[in-house]
Write an enzyme that holds these catalytic residues in place. Structure first.
Site, PDB file in Angstrom:
ATOM      1  N   GLY A  66       0.798  -1.242   0.000  1.00 19.43           N
ATOM      2  CA  GLY A  66       0.000   0.000   0.000  1.00 19.43           C
ATOM      3  C   GLY A  66       0.821   1.277   0.000  1.00 19.43           C
ATOM      4  O   GLY A  66       0.264   2.361  -0.174  1.00 19.43           O
ATOM      5  N   ILE A  93       0.782   2.002  -7.125  1.00 16.36           N
ATOM      6  CA  ILE A  93      -0.642   1.706  -7.313  1.00 16.36           C
ATOM      7  C   ILE A  93      -1.338   1.566  -5.961  1.00 16.36           C
ATOM      8  O   ILE A  93      -2.421   2.125  -5.744  1.00 16.36           O
ATOM      9  CB  ILE A  93      -0.824   0.428  -8.164  1.00 16.36           C
ATOM     10  CG1 ILE A  93      -0.196   0.633  -9.559  1.00 16.36           C
ATOM     11  CG2 ILE A  93      -2.304   0.064  -8.279  1.00 16.36           C
ATOM     12  CD1 ILE A  93      -0.235  -0.592 -10.461  1.00 16.36           C
ATOM     13  N   VAL A 105       5.408  -9.457   3.031  1.00 16.11           N
ATOM     14  CA  VAL A 105       4.272 -10.394   2.963  1.00 16.11           C
ATOM     15  C   VAL A 105       4.724 -11.834   3.196  1.00 16.11           C
ATOM     16  O   VAL A 105       3.887 -12.710   3.361  1.00 16.11           O
ATOM     17  CB  VAL A 105       3.521 -10.363   1.613  1.00 16.11           C
ATOM     18  CG1 VAL A 105       2.558  -9.210   1.544  1.00 16.11           C
ATOM     19  CG2 VAL A 105       4.451 -10.405   0.435  1.00 16.11           C
ATOM     20  N   TYR A 164       8.348 -12.603 -14.313  1.00 17.50           N
ATOM     21  CA  TYR A 164       7.355 -11.713 -13.696  1.00 17.50           C
ATOM     22  C   TYR A 164       5.950 -12.121 -14.121  1.00 17.50           C
ATOM     23  O   TYR A 164       5.047 -12.276 -13.297  1.00 17.50           O
ATOM     24  CB  TYR A 164       7.639 -10.263 -14.110  1.00 17.50           C
ATOM     25  CG  TYR A 164       6.513  -9.316 -13.801  1.00 17.50           C
ATOM     26  CD1 TYR A 164       6.287  -8.884 -12.499  1.00 17.50           C
ATOM     27  CD2 TYR A 164       5.658  -8.864 -14.805  1.00 17.50           C
ATOM     28  CE1 TYR A 164       5.245  -8.027 -12.211  1.00 17.50           C
ATOM     29  CE2 TYR A 164       4.615  -8.008 -14.518  1.00 17.50           C
ATOM     30  CZ  TYR A 164       4.403  -7.588 -13.221  1.00 17.50           C
ATOM     31  OH  TYR A 164       3.358  -6.748 -12.939  1.00 17.50           O
ATOM     32  N   LYS A 212       2.668 -13.560 -12.009  1.00 15.31           N
ATOM     33  CA  LYS A 212       1.350 -12.895 -12.007  1.00 15.31           C
ATOM     34  C   LYS A 212       0.254 -13.901 -12.339  1.00 15.31           C
ATOM     35  O   LYS A 212      -0.827 -13.876 -11.757  1.00 15.31           O
ATOM     36  CB  LYS A 212       1.340 -11.721 -12.983  1.00 15.31           C
ATOM     37  CG  LYS A 212       2.027 -10.490 -12.439  1.00 15.31           C
ATOM     38  CD  LYS A 212       1.159  -9.811 -11.382  1.00 15.31           C
ATOM     39  CE  LYS A 212       1.949  -9.158 -10.288  1.00 15.31           C
ATOM     40  NZ  LYS A 212       1.120  -8.687  -9.161  1.00 15.31           N
ATOM     41  N   ASN A 263      -0.896  -1.069 -18.966  1.00 14.34           N
ATOM     42  CA  ASN A 263       0.297  -0.289 -18.594  1.00 14.34           C
ATOM     43  C   ASN A 263      -0.114   0.916 -17.751  1.00 14.34           C
ATOM     44  O   ASN A 263      -0.631   1.898 -18.285  1.00 14.34           O
ATOM     45  CB  ASN A 263       1.064   0.125 -19.843  1.00 14.34           C
ATOM     46  CG  ASN A 263       1.681  -1.082 -20.534  1.00 14.34           C
ATOM     47  OD1 ASN A 263       0.965  -1.968 -21.004  1.00 14.34           O
ATOM     48  ND2 ASN A 263       2.995  -1.153 -20.567  1.00 14.34           N
TER      49      ASN A 263
HETATM   50  C1  UD1 Z   1       5.672  -4.826 -18.805  1.00 15.32           C
HETATM   51  C2  UD1 Z   1       4.683  -5.811 -18.354  1.00 15.32           C
HETATM   52  C3  UD1 Z   1       3.622  -5.121 -17.534  1.00 15.32           C
HETATM   53  C4  UD1 Z   1       4.216  -4.273 -16.455  1.00 15.32           C
HETATM   54  C5  UD1 Z   1       5.188  -3.279 -17.073  1.00 15.32           C
HETATM   55  C6  UD1 Z   1       5.900  -2.405 -16.059  1.00 15.32           C
HETATM   56  C7  UD1 Z   1       4.777  -7.429 -20.212  1.00 15.32           C
HETATM   57  C8  UD1 Z   1       4.160  -7.821 -21.515  1.00 15.32           C
HETATM   58  N1  UD1 Z   1       4.150  -6.424 -19.548  1.00 15.32           N
HETATM   59  O1  UD1 Z   1       4.996  -4.110 -19.759  1.00 15.32           O
HETATM   60  O2  UD1 Z   1       2.809  -6.079 -16.960  1.00 15.32           O
HETATM   61  O3  UD1 Z   1       3.208  -3.575 -15.794  1.00 15.32           O
HETATM   62  O4  UD1 Z   1       6.163  -4.008 -17.777  1.00 15.32           O
HETATM   63  O5  UD1 Z   1       6.716  -3.175 -15.246  1.00 15.32           O
HETATM   64  O6  UD1 Z   1       5.735  -8.010 -19.781  1.00 15.32           O
HETATM   65  N2  UD1 Z   1      10.647   0.777 -23.946  1.00 15.32           N
HETATM   66  C9  UD1 Z   1      11.539   1.550 -24.648  1.00 15.32           C
HETATM   67  N3  UD1 Z   1      12.518   2.222 -23.957  1.00 15.32           N
HETATM   68  C10 UD1 Z   1      12.649   2.152 -22.608  1.00 15.32           C
HETATM   69  C11 UD1 Z   1      11.726   1.332 -21.887  1.00 15.32           C
HETATM   70  C12 UD1 Z   1      10.744   0.661 -22.583  1.00 15.32           C
HETATM   71  O7  UD1 Z   1      11.463   1.632 -25.870  1.00 15.32           O
HETATM   72  O8  UD1 Z   1      13.539   2.787 -22.053  1.00 15.32           O
HETATM   73  C13 UD1 Z   1       9.601   0.060 -24.694  1.00 15.32           C
HETATM   74  C14 UD1 Z   1       9.677  -1.435 -24.462  1.00 15.32           C
HETATM   75  O9  UD1 Z   1      10.586  -2.044 -25.337  1.00 15.32           O
HETATM   76  C15 UD1 Z   1       8.244  -1.838 -24.728  1.00 15.32           C
HETATM   77  C16 UD1 Z   1       7.433  -0.612 -24.288  1.00 15.32           C
HETATM   78  O10 UD1 Z   1       8.348   0.454 -24.206  1.00 15.32           O
HETATM   79  O11 UD1 Z   1       8.028  -2.069 -26.088  1.00 15.32           O
HETATM   80  C17 UD1 Z   1       6.751  -0.761 -22.958  1.00 15.32           C
HETATM   81  O12 UD1 Z   1       7.691  -1.215 -22.017  1.00 15.32           O
HETATM   82  P1  UD1 Z   1       7.407  -1.303 -20.437  1.00 15.32           P
HETATM   83  O13 UD1 Z   1       6.902  -0.018 -19.919  1.00 15.32           O
HETATM   84  O14 UD1 Z   1       8.591  -1.947 -19.816  1.00 15.32           O
HETATM   85  O15 UD1 Z   1       6.154  -2.208 -20.308  1.00 15.32           O
HETATM   86  P2  UD1 Z   1       5.714  -3.559 -21.001  1.00 15.32           P
HETATM   87  O16 UD1 Z   1       6.877  -4.376 -21.394  1.00 15.32           O
HETATM   88  O17 UD1 Z   1       4.623  -3.271 -21.934  1.00 15.32           O
END
Ligand code: UD1
Length: 375
Positions: free
Chosen positions: A8, A12, A58, A183, A187, A212
């Site tokens: 908490g 989030i 936890v 991860y 989940k 996200n």
């Molecule tokens: C992942 C998890 C999601 C979690 C989130 C934050 C998956 C599919 N989803 O989401 O559950 O809530 O991480 O921990 O595993 N990116 C860049 N540059 C950066 C960072 C990220 O280009 O510096 C791009 C990544 O390559 C990706 C997108 O941004 O394509 C989103 O990345 P991120 O925010 O890490 O989230 P997800 O991978 O979607």
């Protein structure tokens, strides 16, 4: 109700606490104040003064056995959340997330209590790739994109029969579950264990699959957090956001207060009991657009750098089909991308952040979790 919110003090969890307090629920927070998120080790100033606070993990049976008999509901948000990091801190992620939840359920089913609702924070990551359709053969399941394709900068999933680029579609809860990181598999474990034990013991339980999530309080100096916080801390330090792939990958960014509202609805209503529901807006935003929109909102004329490289396990597109949560809980996203981003930029202006992204990227490289594509 008296509500226990694990995690908490986090990003989030603390917004859920605010929403609970606003509805006059009584709140106890259990949080370990993990140093990656809470470098000062102190109860964060943003945490509502109306919430009781217990510092602890936890994974400590004694603490859970003390707290659970005192509450009517448990909202379980405590988890390790770095997708990339989970691929090399495997034992710690499984221990904190899967075993932590197992212990919570163990106590819930063995200690006398009056808990009538259990909410578990699930994630879109459990889907792996989102849903796709081939213009010729209809719906197609995309498992992994092939490394050879990514190296050749063919980032969009395509139909192996027709060689046509697939079109993404909104992902419903019925899509197959294909975790692509430790991860994500934790989940899935948390979600399955909570729903299963909830059903067996008659505890109304809801798994909320967050897409996200972004908004104020997301730990800016944590390089393993979401892309918006990472880009925010880059821009705050006048560094360009670094974009993997070609920036055309799309995500569904949902504001943290909308996530908190979904938790409140699931707590107070019965419509989603026993179910897993998506919580996202249904609206795609590409990573390139994130970098550009955020720079504009922060009034910084810094262009992102397109790396072209890719992260192992990254998916291309995943956007929520949110019809279930709308129908079952009457939830609807209230905060638009432009309003949410403007508020986020205002929040960023009040923050200082140490930009640790270069380190995190180096760590991914050393572990071969970042791969080069041909120029
Ligand atoms: C992942 C998890 C999601 C979690 C989130 C934050 C998956 C599919 N989803 O989401 O559950 O809530 O991480 O921990 O595993 N990116 C860049 N540059 C950066 C960072 C990220 O280009 O510096 C791009 C990544 O390559 C990706 C997108 O941004 O394509 C989103 O990345 P991120 O925010 O890490 O989230 P997800 O991978 O979607």
């Amino acid at each position: 109700m008296r509500v226990l919110v694990t995690g908490g003090a986090g990003f989030i969890g603390s917004h859920i606490v605010d929403a609970l307090v606003a509805r006059k629920h009584r709140v106890i927070v259990l949080d370990s104040l993990h140093p990656q998120i809470h470098p000062t080790g102190r109860r964060p100033a943003y945490l509502s003064a109306k919430a009781g606070f217990v510092r602890g993990d936890v994974r400590t049976r004694r603490i859970l056995a003390d707290l659970i008999p005192r509450v009517d509901a448990v909202i379980h948000q405590a988890a390790r959340v770095g997708v990339g990091q989970s691929m090399y801190e495997i034992n710690e992620y499984v221990d904190a997330n899967t075993r932590g939840t197992a212990l919570l359920l163990d106590v819930l089913t063995s200690v006398r209590n009056r808990v009538k609702k259990l909410l578990i924070a699930s994630s879109m990551s459990i889907y792996g790739e989102g849903s796709y359709r081939c213009p010729s053969c209809g719906p197609v399941q995309v498992r992994d994109r092939r490394e050879e394709d990514l190296k050749r900068r063919r980032f969009e999933p395509y139909c192996s029969r027709h060689r046509k680029i697939l079109r993404w579609e909104r992902t419903p809860e019925t899509k197959s579950i294909v975790p692509t990181s430790i991860y994500a598999s934790t989940k899935r474990d948390q979600e399955e264990m909570c729903l299963m034990i909830g059903r067996a013991y008659g505890i109304p339980t809801v798994a909320i699959r967050y897409f996200n999530v972004y908004g104020p309080r997301q730990a800016l100096s944590n390089p393993y957090t979401g892309v918006l916080a990472i880009f925010g801390s880059r821009l705050l330090n006048d560094n360009p956001p670094l974009i993997f792939e070609d920036g055309g990958q799309a995500r569904d960014f949902v504001h943290v207060r909308d996530i908190a509202a979904a938790n409140l609805a699931a707590l107070e209503r019965a419509g989603a009991d026993g179910c897993a529901v998506n919580c996202g807006t249904g609206r795609p935003v590409t990573v390139r657009q994130v970098a550009e929109d955020l720079a504009r909102a922060m009034v910084k004329s810094i262009r992102p750098v397109l790396l072209g490289d890719f992260r192992v396990g990254d998916i291309r597109h995943c956007i929520a089909d949110n019809r279930e949560i709308r129908r079952r809980l009457g939830w609807t996203p209230r905060i638009s991308w432009s309003n949410g981003l403007a508020e986020y930029a205002a929040y960023l202006r009040t923050q200082t952040a140490v930009d640790r992204v270069d380190n995190a990227i180096r760590e991914l490289e050393q572990r071969r979790l970042r791969r080069k594509s041909s120029r």
